[in-house]
Design an enzyme around this catalytic site. Sequence first.
Site, short mmCIF file in Angstrom:
data_model
loop_
_atom_site.label_atom_id
_atom_site.label_comp_id
_atom_site.label_asym_id
_atom_site.label_seq_id
_atom_site.Cartn_x
_atom_site.Cartn_y
_atom_site.Cartn_z
N GLY A 100 38.89 -13.17 -52.33
CA GLY A 100 39.92 -12.15 -52.25
C GLY A 100 41.25 -12.64 -51.70
NE ARG A 188 35.99 -13.00 -41.93
CZ ARG A 188 36.31 -12.43 -43.08
NH1 ARG A 188 37.56 -12.44 -43.49
NH2 ARG A 188 35.39 -11.88 -43.84
CG HIS A 284 31.16 -12.90 -47.45
ND1 HIS A 284 31.10 -11.65 -48.01
CD2 HIS A 284 32.47 -13.23 -47.46
CE1 HIS A 284 32.32 -11.25 -48.34
NE2 HIS A 284 33.17 -12.19 -48.02
CG ASP A 314 28.36 -17.41 -52.98
OD1 ASP A 314 27.92 -17.25 -51.83
OD2 ASP A 314 29.18 -16.62 -53.49
CB SER A 315 26.68 -19.49 -49.06
OG SER A 315 27.20 -18.16 -49.16
C1 FNR Z 1 35.40 -14.93 -49.85
N1 FNR Z 1 34.26 -14.28 -50.32
C2 FNR Z 1 34.38 -13.04 -50.91
N2 FNR Z 1 33.28 -12.40 -51.37
C3 FNR Z 1 33.39 -11.20 -52.01
O1 FNR Z 1 32.37 -10.65 -52.42
N3 FNR Z 1 34.62 -10.65 -52.20
C4 FNR Z 1 35.76 -11.22 -51.75
O2 FNR Z 1 36.85 -10.71 -51.92
C5 FNR Z 1 35.64 -12.44 -51.05
N4 FNR Z 1 36.74 -13.04 -50.50
C6 FNR Z 1 36.65 -14.28 -49.93
C7 FNR Z 1 37.80 -14.91 -49.45
C8 FNR Z 1 37.73 -16.21 -48.97
C9 FNR Z 1 38.96 -16.88 -48.48
C10 FNR Z 1 36.49 -16.89 -48.95
C11 FNR Z 1 36.39 -18.32 -48.48
C12 FNR Z 1 35.34 -16.25 -49.37
C13 FNR Z 1 32.95 -14.94 -50.30
C14 FNR Z 1 32.74 -15.76 -51.57
O3 FNR Z 1 32.52 -14.94 -52.68
C15 FNR Z 1 31.52 -16.69 -51.43
O4 FNR Z 1 30.40 -15.93 -51.06
C16 FNR Z 1 31.79 -17.80 -50.41
O5 FNR Z 1 33.05 -18.35 -50.62
C17 FNR Z 1 30.73 -18.88 -50.51
O6 FNR Z 1 30.91 -19.82 -49.50
P1 FNR Z 1 31.61 -21.25 -49.75
O7 FNR Z 1 30.73 -22.00 -50.69
O8 FNR Z 1 32.95 -20.97 -50.31
O9 FNR Z 1 31.69 -21.85 -48.39
#
Ligand code: FNR
Length: 386
Positions: A100, A188, A284, A314-315
Amino acid sequence: MAHYGDMQNAIYAGGLNGILPDFPVDFASLEERAEKALSPGLLNYVQGGCGDEHTQESNASAFHQWGMVPRMMVDCRKRDLSIDLFGIRLPSPVFMAPIGLNGEVTQDRKGDLAAAQASAETGVPFCASTLSNTPLEDVVEATGDTPAFFQLYTPKHEGLAESLIVRAQEAGYKALVITLDTWVTGWRPRDLNTANFPQLRGKVLENYFSDPVFQSLLEKPPQEEPETAIGTWAATFGKVLTWDDIGWFRDITDMPIVLKGICHEDDARKAADHGVDAIYCSNHGGRQANGGIAAIDMLPGVVAGAGSVPVLFDSGIRSGSDVVKAIALGATAVGIGRPYTYGLAIGGARGAAHVLRSILAEADLLMAVNGYPNLEAVRAAGARRV
Ligand code: FNR
């Protein structure tokens, strides 16, 4: 037959003419470049996580505790990485997780469109976030022929939730990904220490500001009274969902329904019992709750609970070998998160496409070397705890 791994031939061939790749192919170098490209506030938001970030770090490091064993004397000259998901044939098991803040990380603040273009260029499906600088209709248009998914942060206001879902379906998104773990923001420290929460500064709210139901909650258009619009967004964000809500979503949309944020085997079982179309195992990226277990260590339980329902994951995915390990542990499709957003930050659509291609190339070459001609072979080989 072209393979993702052919990318390395092009890089080495370029080297013979003195041409180096514009972007790095590994995560550590990529992150280093992104650290220089992003402003401190954006970097904190993208790179940071919850609490002391232990869960976030474990997500990535836990992949080192899983290993694959190669098989020899297998003809792997042809590899097939394709999958079936929601009745769609996809060329690879990789997709772009919803982020996002994509909109903010490119210089022109149109990072959502750049992400969509990277998807169009690579054939890697993009899961567009509710939080976006560009309305969802324009984003899906930029994904071209590549299928896209829409991620929903379910608003408390039922009419607004319905409007977003209907808009996504009418715009042509192929699945609705409902995020379960974010009705409230996790703790955070990086963002708290700098008192920075982008949405409260009016960032990435275009899906709301362009929505007729959202607009009907305001006396004046968002552009005229942004503070009221932001306050209305904050007041309507984050419905707490329970299992009883699944029927409501079903009544509203024909899109396949995916539940994002499932980590417990019993929750996966319940989701399957409620007839969802896919279960998305994710914590997340460690941004929501600290003190958890690495998501990859949760995946086998979720896969067991899901039964025949596909599991997205993911993650902590940082490389092609991480992708292959997640497939070996039962994922149907694997989401790339921070790496492609860093790619956007350092090179827009081209940067993100490069990151996705590098991950796919590494996955493909790993399969080639390890004697796995397709994903069934990867699953059959499995991954061992080391
Ligand atoms: C996210 N993630 C996330 N998930 C979601 O469902 N809606 C969103 O808008 C967002 N926004 C978001 C912003 C940022 C800056 C990050 C880093 C993550 C979570 C994302 O979909 C996913 O689950 C994680 O990024 C996975 O972790 P890694 O692999 O990026 O560390």
